[in-house]
Write a protein that holds these residues in place. Structure first.
Motif, PDB file in Angstrom:
ATOM      1  N   LEU A 275      22.694  10.599 -28.075  1.00  0.00           N
ATOM      2  CA  LEU A 275      22.552  11.952 -28.732  1.00  0.00           C
ATOM      3  C   LEU A 275      21.699  11.760 -29.824  1.00  0.00           C
ATOM      4  CD1 LEU A 275      25.837  13.631 -28.085  1.00  0.00           C
ATOM      5  CD2 LEU A 275      23.647  13.812 -26.536  1.00  0.00           C
ATOM      6  N   LYS A 276      20.769  12.601 -30.158  1.00  0.00           N
ATOM      7  CA  LYS A 276      19.991  12.452 -31.435  1.00  0.00           C
ATOM      8  C   LYS A 276      20.890  12.979 -32.551  1.00  0.00           C
ATOM      9  CE  LYS A 276      15.951  14.620 -29.804  1.00  0.00           C
ATOM     10  NZ  LYS A 276      16.107  14.368 -28.199  1.00  0.00           N
ATOM     11  N   SER A 277      21.630  13.881 -32.445  1.00  0.00           N
ATOM     12  CA  SER A 277      22.339  14.467 -33.540  1.00  0.00           C
ATOM     13  C   SER A 277      23.386  13.472 -34.211  1.00  0.00           C
ATOM     14  CB  SER A 277      23.019  15.825 -33.097  1.00  0.00           C
ATOM     15  OG  SER A 277      23.853  15.534 -32.102  1.00  0.00           O
ATOM     16  N   ILE A 278      23.478  12.560 -33.586  1.00  0.00           N
ATOM     17  CA  ILE A 278      24.626  11.450 -34.096  1.00  0.00           C
ATOM     18  C   ILE A 278      24.269  10.292 -34.996  1.00  0.00           C
ATOM     19  CG2 ILE A 278      26.055   9.710 -33.160  1.00  0.00           C
ATOM     20  CD1 ILE A 278      27.125  11.581 -31.222  1.00  0.00           C
ATOM     21  N   GLU A 294      24.489  14.002 -38.007  1.00  0.00           N
ATOM     22  CA  GLU A 294      23.112  14.387 -39.138  1.00  0.00           C
ATOM     23  C   GLU A 294      23.654  15.834 -39.747  1.00  0.00           C
ATOM     24  OE1 GLU A 294      20.816  12.697 -40.111  1.00  0.00           O
ATOM     25  OE2 GLU A 294      20.795  11.304 -38.389  1.00  0.00           O
ATOM     26  N   ASP A 295      24.094  16.779 -38.963  1.00  0.00           N
ATOM     27  CA  ASP A 295      24.492  18.236 -39.425  1.00  0.00           C
ATOM     28  C   ASP A 295      25.689  18.668 -38.953  1.00  0.00           C
ATOM     29  OD1 ASP A 295      24.639  20.642 -40.279  1.00  0.00           O
ATOM     30  OD2 ASP A 295      22.705  21.102 -39.900  1.00  0.00           O
ATOM     31  N   VAL A 296      26.845  18.282 -39.612  1.00  0.00           N
ATOM     32  CA  VAL A 296      28.154  18.234 -39.172  1.00  0.00           C
ATOM     33  C   VAL A 296      28.585  19.661 -38.989  1.00  0.00           C
ATOM     34  CG1 VAL A 296      29.162  17.821 -41.475  1.00  0.00           C
ATOM     35  CG2 VAL A 296      30.502  17.434 -39.414  1.00  0.00           C
ATOM     36  N   GLU A 297      28.310  20.521 -39.990  1.00  0.00           N
ATOM     37  CA  GLU A 297      28.661  21.640 -39.825  1.00  0.00           C
ATOM     38  C   GLU A 297      28.087  22.704 -38.639  1.00  0.00           C
ATOM     39  OE1 GLU A 297      30.957  23.196 -41.871  1.00  0.00           O
ATOM     40  OE2 GLU A 297      30.827  21.446 -43.341  1.00  0.00           O
ATOM     41  N   ALA A 325      39.145  11.615 -26.660  1.00  0.00           N
ATOM     42  CA  ALA A 325      38.889  11.559 -25.134  1.00  0.00           C
ATOM     43  C   ALA A 325      39.745  12.651 -24.376  1.00  0.00           C
ATOM     44  CB  ALA A 325      38.975  10.328 -24.620  1.00  0.00           C
ATOM     45  N   GLY A 326      38.923  13.497 -23.465  1.00  0.00           N
ATOM     46  CA  GLY A 326      39.791  14.288 -22.534  1.00  0.00           C
ATOM     47  C   GLY A 326      39.629  13.778 -21.368  1.00  0.00           C
ATOM     48  N   SER A 327      39.549  14.665 -20.244  1.00  0.00           N
ATOM     49  CA  SER A 327      39.449  14.429 -19.132  1.00  0.00           C
ATOM     50  C   SER A 327      37.880  14.255 -18.661  1.00  0.00           C
ATOM     51  CB  SER A 327      39.879  15.520 -17.805  1.00  0.00           C
ATOM     52  OG  SER A 327      39.032  16.664 -18.162  1.00  0.00           O
ATOM     53  N   ARG A 328      37.571  13.568 -17.552  1.00  0.00           N
ATOM     54  CA  ARG A 328      35.903  13.489 -17.271  1.00  0.00           C
ATOM     55  C   ARG A 328      35.276  15.070 -17.509  1.00  0.00           C
ATOM     56  NH1 ARG A 328      32.632   9.630 -15.681  1.00  0.00           N
ATOM     57  NH2 ARG A 328      34.038   8.241 -16.701  1.00  0.00           N
ATOM     58  N   GLU A 329      35.903  15.906 -17.060  1.00  0.00           N
ATOM     59  CA  GLU A 329      35.223  17.228 -17.016  1.00  0.00           C
ATOM     60  C   GLU A 329      34.973  17.800 -18.373  1.00  0.00           C
ATOM     61  OE1 GLU A 329      37.039  20.781 -14.269  1.00  0.00           O
ATOM     62  OE2 GLU A 329      37.591  19.171 -13.475  1.00  0.00           O
ATOM     63  N   GLU A 330      36.266  17.598 -19.266  1.00  0.00           N
ATOM     64  CA  GLU A 330      36.296  17.995 -20.631  1.00  0.00           C
ATOM     65  C   GLU A 330      35.127  17.336 -21.294  1.00  0.00           C
ATOM     66  OE1 GLU A 330      40.914  19.428 -21.117  1.00  0.00           O
ATOM     67  OE2 GLU A 330      40.616  17.341 -21.341  1.00  0.00           O
ATOM     68  N   ASN A 331      34.998  16.012 -21.189  1.00  0.00           N
ATOM     69  CA  ASN A 331      34.173  15.170 -21.754  1.00  0.00           C
ATOM     70  C   ASN A 331      32.765  15.557 -21.537  1.00  0.00           C
ATOM     71  OD1 ASN A 331      36.257  13.897 -22.918  1.00  0.00           O
ATOM     72  ND2 ASN A 331      36.467  12.180 -21.332  1.00  0.00           N
ATOM     73  N   ILE A 332      32.272  15.922 -20.188  1.00  0.00           N
ATOM     74  CA  ILE A 332      31.170  16.167 -19.616  1.00  0.00           C
ATOM     75  C   ILE A 332      30.641  17.355 -20.501  1.00  0.00           C
ATOM     76  CG2 ILE A 332      29.531  17.319 -17.740  1.00  0.00           C
ATOM     77  CD1 ILE A 332      31.183  15.154 -16.136  1.00  0.00           C
ATOM     78  N   ARG A 333      31.690  18.511 -20.688  1.00  0.00           N
ATOM     79  CA  ARG A 333      31.302  19.797 -21.270  1.00  0.00           C
ATOM     80  C   ARG A 333      31.017  19.466 -22.889  1.00  0.00           C
ATOM     81  NH1 ARG A 333      35.548  24.674 -20.921  1.00  0.00           N
ATOM     82  NH2 ARG A 333      34.982  25.528 -23.196  1.00  0.00           N
ATOM     83  N   LEU A 334      31.850  18.408 -23.454  1.00  0.00           N
ATOM     84  CA  LEU A 334      31.531  18.073 -24.752  1.00  0.00           C
ATOM     85  C   LEU A 334      30.007  17.687 -24.853  1.00  0.00           C
ATOM     86  CD1 LEU A 334      32.481  17.367 -27.698  1.00  0.00           C
ATOM     87  CD2 LEU A 334      32.669  15.057 -26.670  1.00  0.00           C
ATOM     88  N   ILE A 335      29.775  16.850 -24.123  1.00  0.00           N
ATOM     89  CA  ILE A 335      28.288  16.034 -24.091  1.00  0.00           C
ATOM     90  C   ILE A 335      27.251  17.055 -23.764  1.00  0.00           C
ATOM     91  CG2 ILE A 335      26.965  14.466 -22.996  1.00  0.00           C
ATOM     92  CD1 ILE A 335      29.002  13.138 -24.875  1.00  0.00           C
ATOM     93  N   GLU A 336      27.468  17.810 -22.790  1.00  0.00           N
ATOM     94  CA  GLU A 336      26.373  18.739 -22.425  1.00  0.00           C
ATOM     95  C   GLU A 336      26.105  19.928 -23.642  1.00  0.00           C
ATOM     96  OE1 GLU A 336      24.377  18.814 -19.838  1.00  0.00           O
ATOM     97  OE2 GLU A 336      25.702  16.878 -19.299  1.00  0.00           O
ATOM     98  N   THR A 337      27.324  20.375 -24.392  1.00  0.00           N
ATOM     99  CA  THR A 337      27.192  21.146 -25.678  1.00  0.00           C
ATOM    100  C   THR A 337      26.515  20.512 -26.572  1.00  0.00           C
ATOM    101  OG1 THR A 337      29.271  22.249 -24.721  1.00  0.00           O
ATOM    102  CG2 THR A 337      28.532  22.682 -26.887  1.00  0.00           C
ATOM    103  N   LEU A 338      26.766  19.244 -26.859  1.00  0.00           N
ATOM    104  CA  LEU A 338      26.159  18.529 -27.708  1.00  0.00           C
ATOM    105  C   LEU A 338      24.477  18.181 -27.783  1.00  0.00           C
ATOM    106  CD1 LEU A 338      28.747  15.759 -28.680  1.00  0.00           C
ATOM    107  CD2 LEU A 338      28.017  17.547 -30.135  1.00  0.00           C
ATOM    108  N   LYS A 339      24.310  18.146 -26.263  1.00  0.00           N
ATOM    109  CA  LYS A 339      22.940  17.827 -25.835  1.00  0.00           C
ATOM    110  C   LYS A 339      22.072  19.203 -26.234  1.00  0.00           C
ATOM    111  CE  LYS A 339      23.236  14.812 -22.297  1.00  0.00           C
ATOM    112  NZ  LYS A 339      23.484  14.634 -20.513  1.00  0.00           N
ATOM    113  N   THR A 340      22.668  20.331 -26.451  1.00  0.00           N
ATOM    114  CA  THR A 340      21.642  21.490 -26.615  1.00  0.00           C
ATOM    115  C   THR A 340      21.675  21.896 -28.209  1.00  0.00           C
ATOM    116  OG1 THR A 340      23.855  22.867 -27.088  1.00  0.00           O
ATOM    117  CG2 THR A 340      23.116  22.921 -24.991  1.00  0.00           C
ATOM    118  N   ILE A 341      22.083  20.771 -28.894  1.00  0.00           N
ATOM    119  CA  ILE A 341      21.760  20.892 -30.527  1.00  0.00           C
ATOM    120  C   ILE A 341      20.419  20.044 -30.673  1.00  0.00           C
ATOM    121  CG2 ILE A 341      22.623  20.362 -32.751  1.00  0.00           C
ATOM    122  CD1 ILE A 341      25.614  20.527 -31.623  1.00  0.00           C
ATOM    123  N   ALA A 342      19.514  20.398 -31.471  1.00  0.00           N
ATOM    124  CA  ALA A 342      18.352  19.940 -31.639  1.00  0.00           C
ATOM    125  C   ALA A 342      18.595  18.833 -32.677  1.00  0.00           C
ATOM    126  CB  ALA A 342      17.523  20.990 -32.159  1.00  0.00           C
TER     127      ALA A 342
END
Ligand SMILES: *Cc1c(COP(=O)(O)O)cnc(C)c1O
Length: 342
Positions: A275-278, A294-297, A325-342
């Motif tokens: 992820l770019k935001s990291i 990069e932009d924690v807030e 770490a959550g379940s795989r489903e939860e972790n996917i939701r985390l990553i997918e949401t993070l991906k929407t951040i430029a």
């Protein structure tokens, strides 16, 4: 550690205390009639729990390879943190020493008990500066040092733990809440060597039983007796005692849970890195990562808006959020949401 005298470290009024132990828990009966505790004669849970927590301690004794009289059981390890401070720290006089950043509850219970808090600031790699430790330990003579390894919220383990136990003129509490996730050895093996050592473990993390509220302290027989003396007689309820005993009988489930969690940690690490935001993922021996953005807030808010709750550590640890770490489903939701951040 020769000539170690525990009584020198204990509060005077505690030394004079007699423990409250229910008479019935000290004896074996064949066919008892209990008319001694004003309980109801009927009901599924009409009896007080075993104040000595005998059955659970026997199981823990086998599991951890320590004598049952070297184990204290608490309503979560949180209660044990409070009890340890109560045994050793004189209100308004004594201080505790804790790593900074580390688990906030050490400071919370010190404050509740009117004890001051000495913060041992970790270096940029979240490691302890030994000379700083020696200086604080010797100048201010804190009674108890809370050493958390793996540390919450940084995730790393403390190197050379024995150095701190050897060079502390008081009680060292090694909090091993996350030890099951780590490949480091438990300090329970060091108990014979160090009479000033207390090891804390919990059923809240790897065992998946945070709702049950049970933690354990392992130490010398003398220290355990002191902790048992100050605890509330029926501090752990019978439902919880039974559930933990059952869980120990099925400890293969825990091993599976740890394996799954570690696999999820591996997956998360891989996905987060892309992820770019990291900015940085701090290495972890536990079931969570401390992640610098990069932009924690912006990141924290975005996750929150998507009902993904994480633990913001910024501004105390600049740019950082702690994410477990959550379940795989939860972790996917985390990553997918993070991906929407430029
Ligand atoms: C979660 C945690 C505990 C567990 O506390 P319980 O009261 O047993 O739930 C203890 N220490 C640390 C460092 C923790 O992160």
């Amino acid at each position: 550690m020769k000539d170690f005298n525990i009584n020198r470290l204990v509060r005077k009024n505690i030394l004079e205390l007699q423990p409250y132990i229910s008479f019935r828990d000290l004896n074996e009966f064949k066919k008892p009639v209990f008319l001694d505790a004003n309980e109801s004669a009927s009901g599924e849970l009409n009896r007080y729990p075993d104040s000595t927590q005998k059955t659970l301690k026997q199981k823990l004794s086998v599991l951890k390879n320590v004598s049952a009289d070297q184990i204290a059981v608490g309503n979560g390890s949180d209660e044990l943190i409070d009890l340890i401070i109560k045994v050793f720290c004189e209100p308004k006089e004594d201080a505790i020493l804790m790593m900074n950043p580390s688990f906030a509850m050490y400071g919370f219970y010190a404050s509740v008990n009117a004890n001051s808090i000495l913060l041992l600031d970790l270096d940029e790699n979240f490691e302890i500066d030994k000379s700083k430790f020696l200086r604080m330990a010797n100048e201010k003579q804190p009674k108890v040092f809370f050493l958390c390894s793996p540390n919450n919220p940084t995730g790393n383990s403390v190197e050379d733990i024995e150095f701190y136990i050897r060079n502390f003129n008081g009680i060292v509490v090694v909090d091993e809440a996350y030890i099951e996730f780590s490949d480091k050895k438990s300090c329970i093996d060091l108990l014979e060597k160090y009479p000033n050592l207390i090891v804390l473990q919990t059923f809240s993390k790897a065992w998946g039983m945070a709702g049950v509220r049970v933690g354990a302290a392992y130490s010398s027989k003398e220290i355990i007796t002191l902790i048992n003396t100050v605890k509330a007689p029926y501090n752990v309820n019978s439902l919880s005692l039974n559930r933990i005993s059952e869980a120990i009988d099925r400890k293969d489930l825990v091993e599976q849970n740890v394996k799954n969690t570690l696999a999820e940690m591996c997956w998360l690490n891989h996905e987060l890195q892309r992820l770019k935001s990291i900015k940085k993922i701090h290495p972890s021996d536990a079931n969570f990562f401390l992640v610098e953005f990069e932009d924690v807030e912006k990141v924290y808010l975005k996750l929150f808006e998507n009902e993904i709750l994480t633990s913001k550590r910024s501004p105390k640890i600049p740019g950082c959020i702690r994410i477990n770490a959550g379940s795989r489903e939860e972790n996917i939701r985390l990553i997918e949401t993070l991906k929407t951040i430029a």
